[in-house]
Design a protein around this motif. Structure first.
Motif, PDB file in Angstrom:
ATOM      1  N   VAL A  41       0.917  -1.162  -0.187  1.00  0.00           N
ATOM      2  CA  VAL A  41      -0.028  -0.024   0.048  1.00  0.00           C
ATOM      3  C   VAL A  41       0.850   1.229   0.007  1.00  0.00           C
ATOM      4  CG1 VAL A  41      -1.708   1.397   1.322  1.00  0.00           C
ATOM      5  CG2 VAL A  41      -1.906  -1.077   1.255  1.00  0.00           C
ATOM      6  N   PHE A  42       1.890   1.234   0.852  1.00  0.00           N
ATOM      7  CA  PHE A  42       2.820   2.523   1.048  1.00  0.00           C
ATOM      8  C   PHE A  42       3.598   2.499  -0.433  1.00  0.00           C
ATOM      9  CE2 PHE A  42       2.919   1.037   5.703  1.00  0.00           C
ATOM     10  CZ  PHE A  42       1.636   1.335   5.901  1.00  0.00           C
ATOM     11  N   ALA A  43       3.960   1.610  -0.876  1.00  0.00           N
ATOM     12  CA  ALA A  43       4.782   1.666  -1.934  1.00  0.00           C
ATOM     13  C   ALA A  43       3.884   2.090  -3.316  1.00  0.00           C
ATOM     14  CB  ALA A  43       5.250   0.343  -2.433  1.00  0.00           C
ATOM     15  N   ALA A  44       2.680   1.742  -3.075  1.00  0.00           N
ATOM     16  CA  ALA A  44       1.815   2.185  -4.449  1.00  0.00           C
ATOM     17  C   ALA A  44       1.371   3.592  -4.337  1.00  0.00           C
ATOM     18  CB  ALA A  44       0.404   1.579  -4.291  1.00  0.00           C
ATOM     19  N   LEU A  45       1.322   3.902  -3.201  1.00  0.00           N
ATOM     20  CA  LEU A  45       1.060   5.566  -2.942  1.00  0.00           C
ATOM     21  C   LEU A  45       2.275   6.424  -3.170  1.00  0.00           C
ATOM     22  CD1 LEU A  45      -0.644   5.442   0.710  1.00  0.00           C
ATOM     23  CD2 LEU A  45      -1.835   6.387  -1.594  1.00  0.00           C
ATOM     24  N   ARG A  46       3.353   5.793  -2.950  1.00  0.00           N
ATOM     25  CA  ARG A  46       4.688   6.541  -3.312  1.00  0.00           C
ATOM     26  C   ARG A  46       5.130   6.791  -4.666  1.00  0.00           C
ATOM     27  NH1 ARG A  46       6.847   4.314   2.465  1.00  0.00           N
ATOM     28  NH2 ARG A  46       6.782   6.183   3.920  1.00  0.00           N
ATOM     29  N   ASP A  47       4.709   5.645  -5.292  1.00  0.00           N
ATOM     30  CA  ASP A  47       4.958   5.722  -6.785  1.00  0.00           C
ATOM     31  C   ASP A  47       3.746   6.020  -7.660  1.00  0.00           C
ATOM     32  OD1 ASP A  47       3.421   3.593  -7.350  1.00  0.00           O
ATOM     33  OD2 ASP A  47       5.048   1.842  -7.058  1.00  0.00           O
ATOM     34  N   GLY A  48       2.844   6.662  -7.010  1.00  0.00           N
ATOM     35  CA  GLY A  48       1.666   7.036  -7.793  1.00  0.00           C
ATOM     36  C   GLY A  48       0.781   6.251  -8.388  1.00  0.00           C
ATOM     37  N   ARG A  49       0.869   4.982  -8.233  1.00  0.00           N
ATOM     38  CA  ARG A  49      -0.127   3.805  -8.699  1.00  0.00           C
ATOM     39  C   ARG A  49      -1.508   4.094  -7.808  1.00  0.00           C
ATOM     40  NH1 ARG A  49       1.300  -0.730  -7.294  1.00  0.00           N
ATOM     41  NH2 ARG A  49       3.159  -0.514  -6.069  1.00  0.00           N
TER      42      ARG A  49
END
Length: 225
Positions: A61-69
């Motif tokens: 979840v955090f990765a998706a938010l940070r990379d704009g997905r």
């Protein structure tokens, strides 16, 4: 300069313009127990918007938010770092799942008993795993590195391994209630319930689009009821 033919091809491949879609990333527990009702009721209320959900773990979840997905996240732990902000939208309890008739079946479990027991746990990015590990540290007992572990990447997989007597499962009480059967029972660790919050997570400095803004407002309204 825009190519009308290419624009027409792109539009035909994407049935909803991007301004009308909100991208949501959800970890397993909020994704299974909170998101479906949110999406269904949001769709009924705001039919001009659509929700695209990515199922992952809390780290995902955090990765998706940070990379704009994703524009909106729902996770089982708070994010690290100042770039994301989180607010509580629910609560859950983490329990130990044991096969019926297991030595630990029937009462609370001491830390010493747990340390001598093979465990079945979610992957490292799981909020359930992180919350359980944090709870042990808070009680003065970090996980024992040489302890035997079996890793499963879904809650159903954890319970299947427990039923097969591969070990004692670390799992959400919600997931056990939904996916467990009469051969798997919940016990608790000594020291009181291991409770954790569920979070709505956003990028701190993000300007949300219309769909995401409306979805977040709807989620907040529903979580208060």
């Amino acid at each position: 300069m825009s190519d009308p033919e290419q624009d027409a091809v792109t539009a035909s491949q994407d049935p909803y313009p991007s301004a009308e879609v909100v991208a949501v990333a959800a970890s397993s527990i909020p994704g299974e127990f909170l998101v479906p009702d949110l999406v269904a009721t949001f769709g009924d209320r705001q039919p001009e918007f659509r929700v695209a959900v990515e199922d992952t773990d809390s780290a995902g979840v955090f990765a998706a938010l940070r990379d704009g997905r994703a524009e909106v996240g729902l996770a089982g732990v708070e994010p690290d770092g100042d770039d994301l902000e989180a607010e509580v939208v629910g609560a859950d309890e983490i329990v130990l799942a044991v096969p019926r008739g297991h030595d630990l079946d029937g009462g609370s479990v001491t830390v010493e008993q747990l340390a001598a027991t093979a465990l079945v746990e979610r992957e490292e990015g799981s909020g359930t795993r992180r919350s359980f590990a944090d709870a042990l540290v808070d009680r003065g007992t970090p996980l024992i590195s040489e302890q035997e572990w079996t890793i499963r990447d879904t809650n159903a997989g954890v319970l299947e391994a427990v039923a097969a007597r591969e070990g004692v499962g670390v799992i959400s009480a919600w997931a056990l209630s939904e996916h467990g059967d009469d051969d798997v029972r919940a016990v608790r660790l000594d020291g009181g319930p291991i409770e954790r919050c569920l979070y709505l997570v956003l990028r701190r400095d993000d300007d949300l689009g219309p769909a995401a803004t409306t979805f977040v407002a709807w989620a907040r309204e529903q979580m208060r009821t």
